[in-house]
Scaffold this active site. Structure first.
Site, mmCIF file in Angstrom:
data_model
loop_
_atom_site.group_PDB
_atom_site.id
_atom_site.type_symbol
_atom_site.label_atom_id
_atom_site.label_comp_id
_atom_site.label_asym_id
_atom_site.label_seq_id
_atom_site.Cartn_x
_atom_site.Cartn_y
_atom_site.Cartn_z
ATOM 1 N N CYS A 132 0.834 -1.210 0.000
ATOM 2 C CA CYS A 132 0.000 0.000 0.000
ATOM 3 C C CYS A 132 0.864 1.252 0.000
ATOM 4 C CB CYS A 132 -0.923 -0.011 1.219
ATOM 5 S SG CYS A 132 -1.956 1.454 1.304
ATOM 6 N N CYS A 135 -0.551 4.151 2.081
ATOM 7 C CA CYS A 135 -0.369 4.028 3.544
ATOM 8 C C CYS A 135 1.093 4.234 3.942
ATOM 9 C CB CYS A 135 -0.750 2.640 4.051
ATOM 10 S SG CYS A 135 -2.130 1.880 3.245
ATOM 11 N N ASP A 136 2.010 3.652 3.186
ATOM 12 C CA ASP A 136 3.399 3.544 3.655
ATOM 13 C C ASP A 136 4.381 4.425 2.902
ATOM 14 O OD1 ASP A 136 2.441 1.527 5.304
ATOM 15 O OD2 ASP A 136 2.867 -0.053 3.848
#
Ligand code: NAP
Length: 300
Positions: A132, A135-136
């Site tokens: 992701c 997200c990261d």
């Protein structure tokens, strides 16, 4: 035990849409979701092909879906479904904590990212390997990273990463992308993206964190090493359908007829978890609506 007219399994675009239609049909319905409303699309930085919203993040779009469903009174419960069985007149739905009974079911349980299944992957997930970018991505500021895959997810997320990282290598096993042409054009124009064609990742290197990869050119069979500080994997999806024994294809996607009925009467499937030609928010929404119409016909 309460008996519901309908239990919806999964709170992504298909499930929430089914919830909206079920409330309007005045069905006694409940939606079970294991993680949090929204599904995989909340991981998408940018959605540009859902009509009505020129540019919107997946998260914001799903918040709007949820608001609409809740305003209509849809009941949503946390619960990871572990088993659904057909008890004849009723279906039994087991979650980790509860049992539920319903006259009909819509499975809208979506999918999860597929793994690369190469050496080093298991050990380094969360230590430089991510599924992701939204997200990261921020953990990789200023680094060179590698992204695997050539579909819509790969290219959308590679474009997102170029706002954060130093450089994105996209490794694809062919010399042609699967992604929409408009996304391809943007990727080819982006100076921070470099394509590595006809290649696969054979191993991910690093002791405690990702330090690089071993690549293999599938045409020349040549191997090479590339130093990168992160690996993002976008090689497709695998369905969340282990808890139900209906007819499925070889990859686990549920087989349905044109009205979204599965091989068990009273159980329907909608969205990414079923075998379908196109997996988008727009098609999941259509599925959710159609599935409730089929449920109404089934309930009589
Ligand atoms: P996808 O469309 O199935 O693409 C997977 C990509 O990974 C393909 O390019 C495939 O190569 C490659 N691949 C598969 N297995 C591999 C392996 N073992 N090693 C190396 N490469 C491998 O998956 P996705 O991009 O995750 O998208 C999932 C679904 O969501 C799709 O239906 C997609 O259209 C949809 N989606 C839509 C949007 C949008 O509309 N903007 C955004 C995101 C996702 P090949 O091309 O050679 O098969």
């Amino acid at each position: 035990m309460d008996v519901y007219d309908l239990i919806i399994v999964g709170g992504g675009p298909a499930g929430i849409t089914a919830g909206i239609y079920a409330q309007r049909a005045r069905l006694k319905a409940i939606l079970l979701e294991k993680l949090g409303i929204g599904g995989q699309i909340v991981l998408s930085d940018l959605v540009e092909n859902y009509p009505g919203f020129q540019r919107i993040s997946g998260m914001e779009l799903m918040q709007k879906f949820e608001e609409q469903a809740r305003a209509l009174g849809l009941v949503v419960e946390d619960g990871e479904v572990t088993l659904i069985t057909d008890e004849g007149e009723y279906k039994l739905v087991k979650t980790l904590d509860h049992d539920y009974r319903a006259k009909s079911i819509i499975i809208a349980s979506g999918s999860k990212p597929r793994r690369l299944e190469v050496k080093g992957e298991e050990e380094l997930i969360g230590k430089g390997i991510s599924f992701c970018a939204t997200c990261d991505g921020f953990f990789f500021r200023g680094k060179d990273v590698l992204l695997v895959g050539g579909g819509n997810s790969a290219i959308t997320e590679a474009l997102f990463l170029t706002k954060i990282v130093n450089k994105v290598y996209i490794v694809h096993r062919r010399s042609e992308l699967r992604a929409e042409k408009i996304l391809q054009e943007r990727a080819f124009e982006n100076p921070l993206i470099e394509f590595v064609w006809d290649s696969v990742v054979e191993e991910i290197l690093g002791k405690d964190v990702v330090e690089g990869v071993v690549l293999r050119n599938v045409r020349t069979k040549e191997r090479s090493e590339l130093a990168v500080g992160g690996v993002f994997v976008y090689v497709g999806i695998t369905p969340n359908t282990e808890f139900i024994d209906v007819r499925k294809d070889e990859n686990g996607f549920i087989l349905t007829d044109r009205n979204l009925a599965t091989s068990i009467p009273g159980i329907f499937a909608a969205g990414d978890c079923r075998q379908t030609e196109l997996r988008q928010v727009a098609t999941a929404v259509g599925d959710g609506a159609l599935a409730v119409t089929s449920v109404e016909r089934y309930l009589g």
